[in-house]
Each structure stands twice: as structure tokens, then as C-alpha cells.
Design an enzyme around this catalytic site. Structure first.
Site, PDB file in Angstrom:
ATOM      1  N   HIS A 274       0.642  -1.218   0.050  1.00  0.00           N
ATOM      2  CA  HIS A 274      -0.013   0.006   0.035  1.00  0.00           C
ATOM      3  C   HIS A 274       0.710   1.239  -0.074  1.00  0.00           C
ATOM      4  O   HIS A 274       0.527   2.399   0.284  1.00  0.00           O
ATOM      5  CB  HIS A 274      -1.023  -0.010   1.135  1.00  0.00           C
ATOM      6  CG  HIS A 274      -0.365  -0.024   2.511  1.00  0.00           C
ATOM      7  ND1 HIS A 274      -0.935  -0.623   3.893  1.00  0.00           N
ATOM      8  CD2 HIS A 274       0.902   0.692   2.971  1.00  0.00           C
ATOM      9  CE1 HIS A 274      -0.078  -0.337   4.638  1.00  0.00           C
ATOM     10  NE2 HIS A 274       0.959   0.280   4.134  1.00  0.00           N
TER      11      HIS A 274
ATOM     12  N   HIS B 242      -2.489   4.283   9.846  1.00  0.00           N
ATOM     13  CA  HIS B 242      -1.274   4.646  10.358  1.00  0.00           C
ATOM     14  C   HIS B 242      -1.343   5.868  11.219  1.00  0.00           C
ATOM     15  O   HIS B 242      -0.735   6.733  11.003  1.00  0.00           O
ATOM     16  CB  HIS B 242      -0.429   4.813   9.034  1.00  0.00           C
ATOM     17  CG  HIS B 242      -0.064   3.845   8.085  1.00  0.00           C
ATOM     18  ND1 HIS B 242      -1.201   3.363   7.300  1.00  0.00           N
ATOM     19  CD2 HIS B 242       0.976   3.021   7.836  1.00  0.00           C
ATOM     20  CE1 HIS B 242      -0.529   2.414   6.488  1.00  0.00           C
ATOM     21  NE2 HIS B 242       0.613   2.230   6.912  1.00  0.00           N
TER      22      HIS B 242
ATOM     23  N   HIS C 183       9.920  -4.023   4.429  1.00  0.00           N
ATOM     24  CA  HIS C 183      10.585  -2.441   4.471  1.00  0.00           C
ATOM     25  C   HIS C 183      10.573  -2.261   6.004  1.00  0.00           C
ATOM     26  O   HIS C 183       9.879  -2.605   6.889  1.00  0.00           O
ATOM     27  CB  HIS C 183       9.584  -1.711   4.040  1.00  0.00           C
ATOM     28  CG  HIS C 183       8.147  -1.404   4.512  1.00  0.00           C
ATOM     29  ND1 HIS C 183       7.173  -2.437   4.487  1.00  0.00           N
ATOM     30  CD2 HIS C 183       7.207  -0.237   4.557  1.00  0.00           C
ATOM     31  CE1 HIS C 183       5.942  -2.153   4.752  1.00  0.00           C
ATOM     32  NE2 HIS C 183       6.010  -0.630   5.089  1.00  0.00           N
TER      33      HIS C 183
ATOM     34  N   GLU D  29       3.423  -5.665   8.675  1.00  0.00           N
ATOM     35  CA  GLU D  29       2.121  -5.719   7.929  1.00  0.00           C
ATOM     36  C   GLU D  29       1.768  -6.827   7.291  1.00  0.00           C
ATOM     37  O   GLU D  29       0.382  -6.940   7.148  1.00  0.00           O
ATOM     38  CB  GLU D  29       2.469  -4.264   7.128  1.00  0.00           C
ATOM     39  CG  GLU D  29       2.522  -3.034   7.851  1.00  0.00           C
ATOM     40  CD  GLU D  29       2.626  -1.864   6.615  1.00  0.00           C
ATOM     41  OE1 GLU D  29       2.464  -0.829   7.051  1.00  0.00           O
ATOM     42  OE2 GLU D  29       2.621  -2.067   5.491  1.00  0.00           O
TER      43      GLU D  29
HETATM   44  C1  DHB Z   1       6.067   3.710   3.194  1.00  0.00           C
HETATM   45  C2  DHB Z   1       5.457   2.436   3.223  1.00  0.00           C
HETATM   46  C3  DHB Z   1       4.401   2.069   4.097  1.00  0.00           C
HETATM   47  O1  DHB Z   1       3.815   1.092   4.283  1.00  0.00           O
HETATM   48  C4  DHB Z   1       3.801   3.257   4.676  1.00  0.00           C
HETATM   49  O2  DHB Z   1       2.672   2.863   5.336  1.00  0.00           O
HETATM   50  C5  DHB Z   1       4.268   4.449   4.570  1.00  0.00           C
HETATM   51  C6  DHB Z   1       5.673   4.793   3.908  1.00  0.00           C
HETATM   52  C7  DHB Z   1       7.245   4.057   2.272  1.00  0.00           C
HETATM   53  O3  DHB Z   1       7.675   3.034   1.571  1.00  0.00           O
HETATM   54  O4  DHB Z   1       7.842   5.120   2.464  1.00  0.00           O
HETATM   55 FE    FE Z   2       2.332   1.034   5.778  1.00  0.00          FE
END
Ligand code: DHB
Ligand code: FE
Length: 292
Positions: free
Chosen positions: A12, A59, A193, A240
């Protein structure tokens, strides 16, 4: 009876929403990301659900850090795109399905999963970016959406096992709804991530692809993966991914909660896509169809 016809899984990344909203989708950086969704966009036009049960995480937007439900179901008539600091995304409002959402709440809570019932909530990129990826930029979203928010931001967060079992309970709930609705369950967020600390920028292609393999072929085993493995291997925000197990647990090759009987065959893989980079995140995407 309502039927779960398919599940969809996708990252997302908020920058994907910004790229679409600012008309950057043909730029060389973004083009391959959006191209990876073209087969799914064509597929969903032919397999349009009446309702998407959309599992995502807020978030610290709607709930802030003052109030953090582990699982929250949106029972409202509609949900507005949230202002996450730059104004709301210029996307349509989300139309809910209060009757089905209330039925799911009733069934799942009686099956001992504690849901928070949310009658007013704005929805952030966790929900709107997956809709944009699958439906593009229409004037109105083409189906109804039940937002289902999972806390994966503030520990303690639910385990993959809990999410998988909840998916089984959600299927039981949907299949006991007395209207002939075509329902898809979407699991969103991920993939690997980490946005903060010394390991910011972490991407783990091996972990991600093994996760996709196992989600398709052996979700039972995947559901036993402990939190620490996600965080260690896929980064702090890689957690996540437990949300994908809710959608997978609702598929027909997994017995409904309270039963040991498998009623359907393993799902048909319609599309699989994996791409790095997109912002700080590895983008992963699957479409799995229940064989009729
Ligand atoms: C990013 C990824 C995410 O899942 C999020 O909630 C906020 C930022 C990113 O890749 O910057
Ligand atoms: Fe996220």
C-alpha cells in the site's frame, strides 16, 4: 448466501497514491510498478465483486496513538479519504455495506474475536492505495468496501496465527449472510520494509518471495511464523504482512472456523507480481481465485 470468490493481496506504499494523483504513472520509475497491476485490473473488471472486505492498517491517522484497537470493523454507510498531512487524496469516498459489516461483527465477536465497531472513520493510504491500484482513477469506486483495520503499528500486534484464524471466522460470517453477494477479501500492506532506525531502507527479496510461495501453497505453516521472524527478516514495517493471512484464511481450501472440513480446492493463481523499488518498500501482489 454470500460467497467469497477471490482474495487479493497488495502493498500500500503511499508514494504510489501520490504518483497516481500527481499524474506521474508514466514516469520511468513508476511505469513498471503500475504495469504489474495491469493484468489484475483487467481481471477485476471481469470479476467485479459486490463488496470488498478490505483488511488494512491505519497509520495513526483515524485512531492516533491515543486509542489503538487491535481489530476494527467499519460499519458506516461511507468513509472519507483521510487528510494525512497534505490534504485528503483526490479519490472517491468509500461506500460501505453496513448490513454485511454488522453481520460479520455479530458472527465474529460471538466466535470470540474482539472487534471494535467503528461507525465513523476516515481511511488512509493503507486502504485507498490498494483501491487505486486495482481500480485506477474512477469517479466512484465500482463496488462497496468494508474497511477492516488491524493494529500492526503499536506493539503488541496480533500474531499471524491469530490473523489466519480470524480469516477463517470471517469466511464463516460471510457465508452465513443471507444475500447472494460476491465478496472478495483483500489483504494489504507489506512487503519487506523498514522506515526508521539504522536498518531503514531494508528490503529482503528472498524473504518476500518465500512468503508469497508459502502464502499460496502452505498458509497453515506460514501462519506459525513468529513476529520476530518478520521483524528480523522483513524489517519493522514488514510486520504488516500478517494482515495477508486474514485474507488467506478466508479461502475455500482452509476449513471455516469451527470445522475441519475443507470445502474447496486450493485457489487458482490469477496473477503474481513483485517489484523493487517503490519508495522504501518492496511491492508484492497476488490474486487468488476460489475454484468453483
Ligand atoms: C512507506 C511504506 C508504508 O507501508 C507506509 O505505510 C508508509 C511509507 C514507504 O515506502 O515510504
Ligand atoms: Fe504502511
Amino acid at each position: 448466501m454470500a460467497t467469497i470468490t477471490a482474495s487479493v493481496y497488495t502493498s500500500h506504499v503511499p508514494a504510489i497514491g501520490a504518483a497516481l494523483d500527481l499524474g506521474k504513472h508514466d514516469e520511468p520509475y513508476w511505469k513498471p510498478v503500475f504495469a504489474g497491476y495491469d493484468p489484475s485490473k483487467a481481471w477485476i473488471r471481469e470479476h467485479m465483486p459486490d463488496v470488498v472486505f478490505l483488511v488494512y492498517n491505519d497509520h495513526a491517522t483515524a485512531f492516533s496513538l491515543e486509542m489503538i484497537p487491535t481489530f476494527a470493523i467499519g460499519t458506516a454507510v461511507e468513509f472519507q479519504p483521510a487528510d494525512e498531512g497534505w490534504g485528503p487524496r483526490p479519490v472517491p469516498k468509500v461506500i460501505g455495506h453496513p448490513e454485511l459489516a454488522s453481520h460479520i461483527a455479530q458472527s465474529v465477536i460471538q466466535d470470540d474475536f474482539d472487534l471494535t465497531i467503528v461507525n465513523r472513520m476516515d481511511v488512509d493510504h493503507g486502504l485507498t492505495v490498494p483501491l487505486s491500484l486495482l481500480f485506477g482513477q474512477p469517479d466512484a469506486w465500482p463496488c462497496k468496501v468494508i474497511p477492516f483495520a488491524v493494529n500492526v503499528v503499536q506493539y503488541p500486534v496480533p500474531s499471524g496465527r491469530r490473523c489466519y484464524e480470524l480469516g477463517r471466522a470471517i469466511r464463516k460470517a460471510i457465508e452465513s449472510f443471507d444475500q447472494p453477494l460476491n465478496v472478495q477479501v483483500w489483504g494489504t500492506g507489506g512487503m519487506s520494509h523498514q522506515l526508521q532506525g539504522p536498518r531503514a531502507g531494508l528490503i529482503n527479496k528472498e524473504f518476500d518471495n518465500a512468503f508469497l510461495d508459502q502464502l499460496i501453497a502452505d498458509p497453515d505453516a506460514l501462519a506459525r511464523k513468529p513476529h520476530i521472524d518478520y521483524v528480523r527478516e522483513a524489517g519493522s514495517e514488514g510486520i504488516e504482512l500478517v494482515m495477508w493471512l486474514i485474507a488467506r484464511g478466508a479461502m475455500a481450501d482452509v476449513p471455516k472456523l469451527g470445522s475441519n472440513v475443507v470445502t474447496g480446492k486450493p485457489p487458482h493463481l490469477v496473477h503474481r507480481f513483485y517489484h523493487v523499488p517503490a519508495s522504501n518498500t518492496a511491492v508484492g501482489h497476488l490474486v487468488l481465485e476460489n475454484n468453483q
